[in-house]
Design an enzyme around this catalytic site. Structure first.
Site, PDB file in Angstrom:
ATOM      1  N   THR A   1      48.448  65.223  21.178  1.00 45.88           N
ATOM      2  CA  THR A   1      47.980  64.144  22.058  1.00 45.88           C
ATOM      3  C   THR A   1      47.563  64.663  23.424  1.00 45.88           C
ATOM      4  O   THR A   1      46.687  64.088  24.067  1.00 45.88           O
ATOM      5  CB  THR A   1      49.107  63.103  22.215  1.00 45.88           C
TER       6      THR A   1
ATOM      7  N   TYR B   1      44.625  56.438  19.251  1.00 45.35           N
ATOM      8  CA  TYR B   1      43.639  57.427  19.716  1.00 45.35           C
ATOM      9  C   TYR B   1      43.611  58.533  18.679  1.00 45.35           C
ATOM     10  O   TYR B   1      44.390  58.536  17.728  1.00 45.35           O
ATOM     11  CB  TYR B   1      44.065  57.988  21.085  1.00 45.35           C
TER      12      TYR B   1
ATOM     13  N   THR C   1      53.408  66.263  19.987  1.00 46.16           N
ATOM     14  CA  THR C   1      54.834  65.972  20.202  1.00 46.16           C
ATOM     15  C   THR C   1      55.638  65.907  18.901  1.00 46.16           C
ATOM     16  O   THR C   1      56.850  66.080  18.918  1.00 46.16           O
ATOM     17  CB  THR C   1      55.021  64.623  20.939  1.00 46.16           C
ATOM     18  N   ASP C   2      54.949  65.654  17.777  1.00 47.08           N
ATOM     19  CA  ASP C   2      55.695  65.421  16.532  1.00 47.08           C
ATOM     20  C   ASP C   2      56.584  66.596  16.131  1.00 47.08           C
ATOM     21  O   ASP C   2      57.698  66.393  15.634  1.00 47.08           O
ATOM     22  CB  ASP C   2      54.735  65.097  15.379  1.00 47.08           C
TER      23      ASP C   2
ATOM     24  N   LYS D   1      62.433  64.876  19.855  1.00 46.22           N
ATOM     25  CA  LYS D   1      61.660  63.660  20.112  1.00 46.22           C
ATOM     26  C   LYS D   1      62.488  62.474  19.610  1.00 46.22           C
ATOM     27  O   LYS D   1      62.748  62.356  18.422  1.00 46.22           O
ATOM     28  CB  LYS D   1      60.320  63.736  19.375  1.00 46.22           C
TER      29      LYS D   1
ATOM     30  N   GLU E   1      83.796  66.414   5.681  1.00 46.63           N
ATOM     31  CA  GLU E   1      83.328  65.422   4.707  1.00 46.63           C
ATOM     32  C   GLU E   1      83.334  65.985   3.287  1.00 46.63           C
ATOM     33  O   GLU E   1      83.563  65.258   2.317  1.00 46.63           O
ATOM     34  CB  GLU E   1      81.917  64.977   5.124  1.00 46.63           C
TER      35      GLU E   1
HETATM   36  N1  GLU Z   1      50.829  63.320  15.667  1.00 49.65           N
HETATM   37  C1  GLU Z   1      50.152  64.050  16.694  1.00 49.65           C
HETATM   38  C2  GLU Z   1      50.805  65.383  16.982  1.00 49.65           C
HETATM   39  O1  GLU Z   1      51.981  65.556  16.884  1.00 49.65           O
HETATM   40  C3  GLU Z   1      50.038  63.289  17.957  1.00 49.65           C
HETATM   41  C4  GLU Z   1      51.367  62.929  18.565  1.00 49.65           C
HETATM   42  C5  GLU Z   1      51.542  63.518  19.923  1.00 49.65           C
HETATM   43  O2  GLU Z   1      51.137  64.643  20.218  1.00 49.65           O
HETATM   44  O3  GLU Z   1      52.160  62.819  20.731  1.00 49.65           O
HETATM   45  O4  GLU Z   1      50.094  66.275  17.330  1.00 49.65           O
END
Ligand code: GLU
Length: 356
Positions: free
Chosen positions: A39, A53, A119-120, A192, A313
């Site tokens: 992103t 987006y 971010t993923d 995340k 466990e």
């Molecule tokens: N799913 C995409 C990625 O991880 C966009 C999510 C993001 O970067 O926030 O690159």
């Protein structure tokens, strides 16, 4: 030397020292930005599109050109390593990236490296680099939750902060860092926690520090082994073995576990509820798969970060299973993949899970 010429000589020396001093003061660190997509390189159709987006659109040179203030904190240059949504990053990409970072940090003219990322899987890449790159120099992974085209976009400040941290002397020796939302996290701990909002990234044991207007404020150190203190080295790793994650909730059955085993997985991360719990119908299946040589690693998908205890466990000693302790399933997959390049001994693997 006469009195007059001595005076002249001293004056010239003082002027030269002043000049050298100011040149030294102006000497900025050299930071390389390795771009991988996400992103932070995303673009939406309208400024109101903060969540809808396309990611991985903007090339690194354009990202850098969009923040002229970067030149105030470092001499920056960019390389486009790949351009992906980070959910599509594969083990081969991790190796490509890791080897490039490793080569760069060996160069005398590189003081730090920034990786722009989706971010993923930021938490996976950051942990991977933390485990395998041998350097004291700062490696900083950065991302954004909103594309640069959106109102209140977070990527510009995140990238500016990341470059600033990567060029900082006081960021040396701290392992791979993740800089998001004014906060400096350890790549080992960070995760995340929500898929929206700029404060999406959190560390269960707390962040390492903060960055505000170019100054770092440190609060703690990572106690786990990393980078120069790690037994793993990207320069010695050319492939990662297959490690799969099987998600267990209620009504779990053995289909995924057997399919992963048939596909040649060397280890299965059992992403379980609670304390890495195993349903009674699954216990004999995991015992059977362990008997066939697969490593069974109990992790947990509890939201705030786990704490899976050995022999609590389940009787891990009896079954020869491993616990991932506080690592979430996706981080456990990274550590297992790296560790399996060196050993397939379950006791050694458990040691690695305690130490990293
Ligand atoms: N799913 C995409 C990625 O991880 C966009 C999510 C993001 O970067 O926030 O690159």
């Amino acid at each position: 030397m006469g009195k007059q010429s001595f005076k002249h000589w001293i004056g010239a020396l003082a002027a030269a020292m002043l000049l050298a001093g100011s040149a030294f003061a102006q000497q900025k660190p050299n930071v390389v930005i390795l771009a991988t997509g996400g992103t932070i390189a995303g673009a939406g159709a309208d400024v109101a599109n903060s969540a809808t987006y396309q990611s991985a659109k903007v090339p690194v040179d354009k990202l850098i050109a969009g923040i002229p203030q970067l030149a105030n904190v470092a001499n920056v240059r960019g390389e486009q390593v790949f351009q992906l949504g980070s959910e599509s990053i594969r083990n081969e990409d991790l190796l490509t990236l890791g080897k490039r970072v490793s080569a760069l940090v060996k160069q005398n003219d590189v003081d730090g490296v920034v990786i722009t990322h989706g971010t993923d899987t930021t938490e996976e890449t950051a942990y991977f680099l933390n485990l395998v790159v041998k350097t004291e120099k700062p490696i900083v992974v950065v991302a954004s939750m909103r594309p640069g085209t959106a109102m209140s976009a977070d990527g510009m400040l995140n990238l500016y902060n990341a470059v600033s941290v990567a060029g900082s002397k006081d960021a040396h020796g701290k392992g791979t860092l993740v800089v998001m939302n004014d906060t400096i996290h350890s790549g080992r701990d960070v995760s995340k926690m929500i898929n929206i909002r700029p404060e999406a990234f959190q560390s269960p044991w707390g962040p390492l520090g903060m960055i505000v207007e170019g100054k770092n404020y440190w609060f703690r150190k990572l106690d786990k082994r990393h980078t120069t203190n790690s037994e793993f080295d990207i320069d010695q790793i050319d492939a990662l073995p297959l490690v799969e994650i099987a998600y267990a909730g209620g009504n779990v059955n053995d289909t995924a576990y057997r399919a992963f085993a048939n596909a040649g997985a060397k280890a299965i991360i059992h992403a379980a509820p609670g304390n890495g719990s195993v349903a009674k119908t699954l216990v004999p299946v995991l015992q059977e798969l362990r008997g066939k040589g697969l490593q069974i690693i109990r992790s947990t998908h509890v939201n705030a970060g786990g704490f899976v205890l050995r022999n609590a466990e389940q009787p891990d000693d009896k079954y020869d299973w491993i616990v991932a302790h506080d690592l979430n399933p996706q981080k456990a997959r990274i550590l297992a993949s790296v560790a399996l390049t060196k050993t397939n001994d379950s006791k050694e693997l458990q040691r690695v899970f305690w130490e990293y």
